[in-house]
Motif scaffolding. Structure first.
Motif, PDB file in Angstrom:
ATOM      1  N   LYS A 284      17.466   8.496 -24.253  1.00  9.91           N
ATOM      2  CA  LYS A 284      16.356   9.580 -23.180  1.00  9.91           C
ATOM      3  C   LYS A 284      15.573   7.914 -22.199  1.00  9.91           C
ATOM      4  O   LYS A 284      16.361   6.877 -22.341  1.00  9.91           O
ATOM      5  CB  LYS A 284      14.844   8.851 -24.296  1.00  9.91           C
ATOM      6  CG  LYS A 284      14.965  10.561 -25.419  1.00  9.91           C
ATOM      7  CD  LYS A 284      13.885  10.393 -26.124  1.00  9.91           C
ATOM      8  CE  LYS A 284      13.966  11.850 -27.330  1.00  9.91           C
ATOM      9  NZ  LYS A 284      13.035  11.962 -27.996  1.00  9.91           N
ATOM     10  N   THR A 285      15.333   8.940 -21.147  1.00 11.94           N
ATOM     11  CA  THR A 285      15.328   8.193 -20.146  1.00 11.94           C
ATOM     12  C   THR A 285      13.688   8.324 -19.313  1.00 11.94           C
ATOM     13  O   THR A 285      13.532   9.133 -19.108  1.00 11.94           O
ATOM     14  CB  THR A 285      15.957   8.505 -18.946  1.00 11.94           C
ATOM     15  OG1 THR A 285      17.582   7.787 -19.131  1.00 11.94           O
ATOM     16  CG2 THR A 285      15.920   6.947 -17.448  1.00 11.94           C
ATOM     17  N   PRO A 286      12.766   7.098 -20.421  1.00 12.95           N
ATOM     18  CA  PRO A 286      11.622   7.238 -19.398  1.00 12.95           C
ATOM     19  C   PRO A 286      11.000   7.542 -18.006  1.00 12.95           C
ATOM     20  O   PRO A 286      12.232   6.976 -17.610  1.00 12.95           O
ATOM     21  CB  PRO A 286      10.788   5.785 -19.877  1.00 12.95           C
ATOM     22  CG  PRO A 286      11.263   6.064 -21.142  1.00 12.95           C
ATOM     23  CD  PRO A 286      12.570   6.428 -21.217  1.00 12.95           C
ATOM     24  N   LYS A 287      10.169   7.351 -17.692  1.00 18.92           N
ATOM     25  CA  LYS A 287      10.008   8.074 -16.495  1.00 18.92           C
ATOM     26  C   LYS A 287      10.321   6.493 -15.707  1.00 18.92           C
ATOM     27  O   LYS A 287       8.966   5.683 -16.382  1.00 18.92           O
ATOM     28  CB  LYS A 287       8.400   8.976 -16.462  1.00 18.92           C
ATOM     29  CG  LYS A 287       8.319   9.402 -14.438  1.00 18.92           C
ATOM     30  CD  LYS A 287       6.846   9.616 -14.702  1.00 18.92           C
ATOM     31  CE  LYS A 287       6.903  10.527 -12.510  1.00 18.92           C
ATOM     32  NZ  LYS A 287       5.473  10.600 -12.726  1.00 18.92           N
ATOM     33  N   GLY A 288      10.422   6.442 -14.341  1.00 21.30           N
ATOM     34  CA  GLY A 288      10.426   4.527 -13.906  1.00 21.30           C
ATOM     35  C   GLY A 288      11.786   4.473 -14.133  1.00 21.30           C
ATOM     36  O   GLY A 288      12.098   3.327 -13.848  1.00 21.30           O
ATOM     37  N   TYR A 289      12.599   4.841 -15.558  1.00 24.41           N
ATOM     38  CA  TYR A 289      13.854   4.160 -15.626  1.00 24.41           C
ATOM     39  C   TYR A 289      15.567   4.205 -15.291  1.00 24.41           C
ATOM     40  O   TYR A 289      16.422   3.492 -15.944  1.00 24.41           O
ATOM     41  CB  TYR A 289      13.819   3.927 -17.120  1.00 24.41           C
ATOM     42  CG  TYR A 289      12.753   2.972 -17.915  1.00 24.41           C
ATOM     43  CD1 TYR A 289      12.971   1.950 -17.875  1.00 24.41           C
ATOM     44  CD2 TYR A 289      10.900   3.396 -17.736  1.00 24.41           C
ATOM     45  CE1 TYR A 289      11.936   0.842 -19.206  1.00 24.41           C
ATOM     46  CE2 TYR A 289       9.904   2.879 -18.689  1.00 24.41           C
ATOM     47  CZ  TYR A 289      10.369   1.467 -18.370  1.00 24.41           C
ATOM     48  OH  TYR A 289       9.845   0.437 -19.037  1.00 24.41           O
ATOM     49  N   LYS A 290      15.249   5.397 -14.514  1.00 19.69           N
ATOM     50  CA  LYS A 290      16.461   5.642 -13.903  1.00 19.69           C
ATOM     51  C   LYS A 290      17.813   4.332 -13.595  1.00 19.69           C
ATOM     52  O   LYS A 290      18.602   4.882 -14.490  1.00 19.69           O
ATOM     53  CB  LYS A 290      16.922   6.543 -12.886  1.00 19.69           C
ATOM     54  CG  LYS A 290      18.276   7.053 -12.940  1.00 19.69           C
ATOM     55  CD  LYS A 290      17.926   7.943 -11.140  1.00 19.69           C
ATOM     56  CE  LYS A 290      18.919   9.430 -11.465  1.00 19.69           C
ATOM     57  NZ  LYS A 290      18.893   9.805  -9.996  1.00 19.69           N
ATOM     58  N   ASP A 291      16.887   3.644 -12.599  1.00 16.93           N
ATOM     59  CA  ASP A 291      17.991   2.451 -12.289  1.00 16.93           C
ATOM     60  C   ASP A 291      17.045   1.491 -13.315  1.00 16.93           C
ATOM     61  O   ASP A 291      18.358  -0.091 -12.797  1.00 16.93           O
ATOM     62  CB  ASP A 291      18.023   1.739 -11.528  1.00 16.93           C
ATOM     63  CG  ASP A 291      17.765   3.337 -10.328  1.00 16.93           C
ATOM     64  OD1 ASP A 291      19.327   4.380 -10.534  1.00 16.93           O
ATOM     65  OD2 ASP A 291      17.390   3.494  -9.564  1.00 16.93           O
TER      66      ASP A 291
END
Length: 368
Positions: A284-291
């Motif tokens: 899972k990728t929390p919001k704002g953690y894409k990069d």
């Protein structure tokens, strides 16, 4: 007397078993060997006559140098003790000392016992090109005989190796196995023992093939477990990522630990069934953690893990029953291949003996 290091002294004095000395060029190995020989032939209790020793080198030049240095060492001792009967005897026996190459030693043994070995005493060593020509003629003759008989087993063997170039692969396999057997002291026994490994009665996980595959799969499991544990550690630096992804990674860790246990005591089918239980899931990728660098690192690691699991499942794709059926089929093909190899080696030897020639490997095997 030369000064020796502790390691050199150990090599000189070691008794009661084999001694392996590994040292760089120019470090004094020959000097140590000479000293070892001198102490063996001059010791007070149970001295060994120098002509009872077999001293083997790689080249004739090295053998000549060794003999010269040993004679020089004995003469040096006689300068200080000219009437020493033991030393005088050793100097006399030096003329009969066996300091030679392995080829020379084996040749002398075969010539001495030619009447037992079924060869002529005046045999000569053939060069590599001559041996290749005779080997090619022998293989052609043997294959002609097998093609003429055209048994079902031989037809299956040819089919197994056939390609657009005909039976080139079969010929290459026969020659490769034959070359390998030239390094074995008991070639027929090696073939018989290898054929036993194709027995479908052996549990797959205990078979030669099963052990190799399990060892390979284990290496992938160990690698996957290691990078999973590393990913879990990386999560300690970020609470949001940890809460989102720790359960999945802990499941991965438990999967690899249990699969590793199956390798130890499970049957092939038990390993297969458990290997297929891996849950791919998704990180899972929390919001704002894409990069985020930690998120990217654990995502790449898990992609690596999933690829490893796919490879492991491919290894255990077949059931034990399917593998046993395949091994049973292969055993007939391998048995026929070995029959061709034996026939080739017999024909090859027959043709060489007819010309009264031997190869270096022949001489070594006959010595054994």
């Amino acid at each position: 007397m030369a000064a020796f290091t502790d390691a050199q002294t150990d090599a000189i004095n070691a008794q009661g078993g084999s001694v392996l000395v590994s040292a760089a060029a120019g470090s004094g190995k020959t000097t140590v060997l000479i000293e070892r020989i001198i102490r063996m032939i001059t010791r007070r209790e149970n001295p060994i006559d120098v002509d009872r020793l077999l001293i083997v080198t790689f080249t004739r030049a090295a053998a000549s140098e060794m003999k010269e240095r040993l004679a020089k060492a004995i003469n040096s001792l006689l300068e200080n003790d000219p009437y020493n009967s033991l030393l005088l005897r050793q100097r006399q026996l030096m003329y009969n000392t066996s300091i030679c190459t392995i080829d020379s030693f084996c040749g002398s043994v075969v010539r001495e016992y030619f009447h037992i070995l079924g060869v002529q005493k005046d045999f000569r060593l053939a060069d590599e090109n001559e041996i290749k020509v005779i080997g090619s003629e022998a293989l052609e003759s043997v294959l002609e005989d097998f093609y003429r008989e055209n048994t079902p087993d031989f037809t299956a063997l040819v089919d197994a190796f056939a390609n657009k170039n005909g039976d080139d692969n079969l010929r290459a396999a026969v020659l490769k196995i034959s070359d390998f057997l030239a390094t074995q002291p008991f070639g027929d026994k090696w073939l018989d023992d290898m054929l036993l490994k194709y027995s479908p009665e052996i549990p797959v996980e205990q078979s030669l093939f099963g052990k190799i595959l399990i060892k390979y799969a284990r290496s992938m499991v160990d690698h996957s477990l290691l990078i999973t544990i590393n990913s879990i550690k990386l999560l300690d630096g970020d609470e949001k990522l940890r809460d989102a992804n720790l359960p999945l990674l802990l499941d991965d860790k438990a999967y690899f630990e249990k699969l590793s246990e199956r390798f130890e005591d499970g049957s092939w089918d038990e390993i297969k069934r458990f290997a297929e239980t891996f849950v791919k899931g998704r990180l899972k990728t929390p919001k704002g953690y894409k990069d985020d660098p930690i998120k990217i690192s654990i995502a790449n690691s898990r992609d690596d893990v999933k690829k490893s699991v796919e490879s492991i499942c491919n290894i255990f794709m077949w059931s034990s029953e399917e593998i046993k059926n395949e091994i049973g089929y292969l055993s007939k093909t391998v048995a026929e291949l070995f029959e061709v190899v034996k026939a080739y080696l017999s024909k090859f030897s027959e043709m060489k003996y007819a010309k009264n020639i031997l190869s270096f490997s022949d001489v070594e095997l006959l010595t054994v």
